[in-house]
Design an enzyme around this catalytic site. Structure first.
Site, PDB file in Angstrom:
ATOM      1  N   ASP A  24      12.412   5.866  -0.615  1.00  0.00           N
ATOM      2  CA  ASP A  24      11.243   5.895  -1.311  1.00  0.00           C
ATOM      3  C   ASP A  24      10.105   5.182  -0.873  1.00  0.00           C
ATOM      4  OD1 ASP A  24       9.093   6.696  -3.866  1.00  0.00           O
ATOM      5  OD2 ASP A  24      10.036   4.592  -4.339  1.00  0.00           O
ATOM      6  N   ASP A  26       6.457   3.876  -2.278  1.00  0.00           N
ATOM      7  CA  ASP A  26       5.822   2.828  -3.335  1.00  0.00           C
ATOM      8  C   ASP A  26       7.011   2.228  -3.948  1.00  0.00           C
ATOM      9  OD1 ASP A  26       2.521   3.013  -2.650  1.00  0.00           O
ATOM     10  OD2 ASP A  26       3.668   5.104  -2.988  1.00  0.00           O
ATOM     11  N   ASP A 200      12.957   3.185  -6.630  1.00  0.00           N
ATOM     12  CA  ASP A 200      12.605   2.192  -7.426  1.00  0.00           C
ATOM     13  C   ASP A 200      12.261   3.114  -9.137  1.00  0.00           C
ATOM     14  OD1 ASP A 200       9.872   3.110  -6.567  1.00  0.00           O
ATOM     15  OD2 ASP A 200       9.304   1.494  -7.845  1.00  0.00           O
TER      16      ASP A 200
END
Length: 266
Positions: A24, A26, A200
């Site tokens: 991922d 961001d 996240d």
């Protein structure tokens, strides 16, 4: 999520040469910022990703809610295999792009823009096939934003609403990061490798649900409940783990020819 918050989640294992690495963007590779354009991408991170891609035989992809052209801009001069907008867009290792036709998002955009006009601190992001309403600068408006975006898709089954970190996003139904990772895993150079995915946010849970049943590794970045069985505390910890992985792979002895093919995790 099926697992509660766990304080004893193990750190991820070292990467092997047979890994297929999915990351991922961001909140995982880079820290979150007040606005999507305010993030900082250290040049050392770009160089690190390039090294890892080479060491893994090209089997590294970024899987993000961002558009692929935006990822390319932040990671220039790299042009990695990538999935953008949670899988609406996907660029394979050969550079071929697959992209869903965008749905009619005008009604959703109008509702989001009106809300941003009335309430200070909201940011509307228009993507190729999605509308994101960011409320990081006005966290007290979470319920207002969620209600408005839910109403916007109430009678539109072709759309679905994602709730991420300080953002509500309307996107086409039936696509997610897990589906994108699965597609990569059916193509070279990812096929037959052990999938490893770090993310996240709640939008990354579909990725963990795909990689772990394949014998792969899911890595939750930061706090919060997750399906992932491993955890790193921050993008800085992700960076340090990737540096260690690069150094170990660079110094590892090359396998004998009969051992060079990645194993099939099932």
């Amino acid at each position: 999520m099926s697992n509660p918050i766990r304080s004893n989640d193990p750190l991820p294992p070292p990467l092997g040469r047979d890994a297929a690495l999915f990351l991922d963007f961001d909140g995982t590779l880079v820290g979150l910022a007040a606005t999507p354009e305010a993030i900082e991408v250290p040049p050392a991170l770009v160089a690190l990703l390039g090294d890892l891609k080479d060491l893994l035989g090209g089997a590294l992809a970024v899987v993000s809610g961002r558009q692929i052209d935006v990822l390319d801009r932040f990671l220039a001069p790299l042009r990695l295999p990538a999935a953008g907008e949670h899988g609406v867009q996907r660029r394979d290792a050969k550079g071929a792009m697959q992209e869903q036709h965008p749905p009619d998002l005008v009604p959703v955009l109008e509702i989001a823009n009106e809300l941003a006009r009335v309430h200070e601190g909201l940011l509307v992001e228009r993507k190729h096939a999605a509308i994101a309403l960011h409320y990081r600068l006005a966290p007290q408006l979470e319920a207002v934003c969620g209600d408005a975006m839910s109403r916007a898709i109430a009678e539109r089954p072709q759309l679905e609403l994602l709730h991420g970190k300080f953002v509500f996003e309307v996107k086409p139904a039936g696509v997610n990061k897990g589906i994108a990772i699965d597609a990569f895993m059916h193509e070279p150079p990812f096929a037959g490798r052990v999938p490893v995915f770090a993310g996240d946010d709640t939008t990354d849970e579909s990725g963990f649900a795909v990689v772990q049943p394949r014998g792969g590794v899911g890595i939750k970045v930061g706090s919060g409940p997750s399906l992932a069985l491993h955890r790193l505390e921050s993008p800085r910890a992700v960076y340090e783990w990737l540096v260690q992985a690069r150094d170990q792979l660079a110094n590892a002895p090359r396998p004998a020819p009969e051992e060079a093919s990645p194993r099939n995790p099932g």
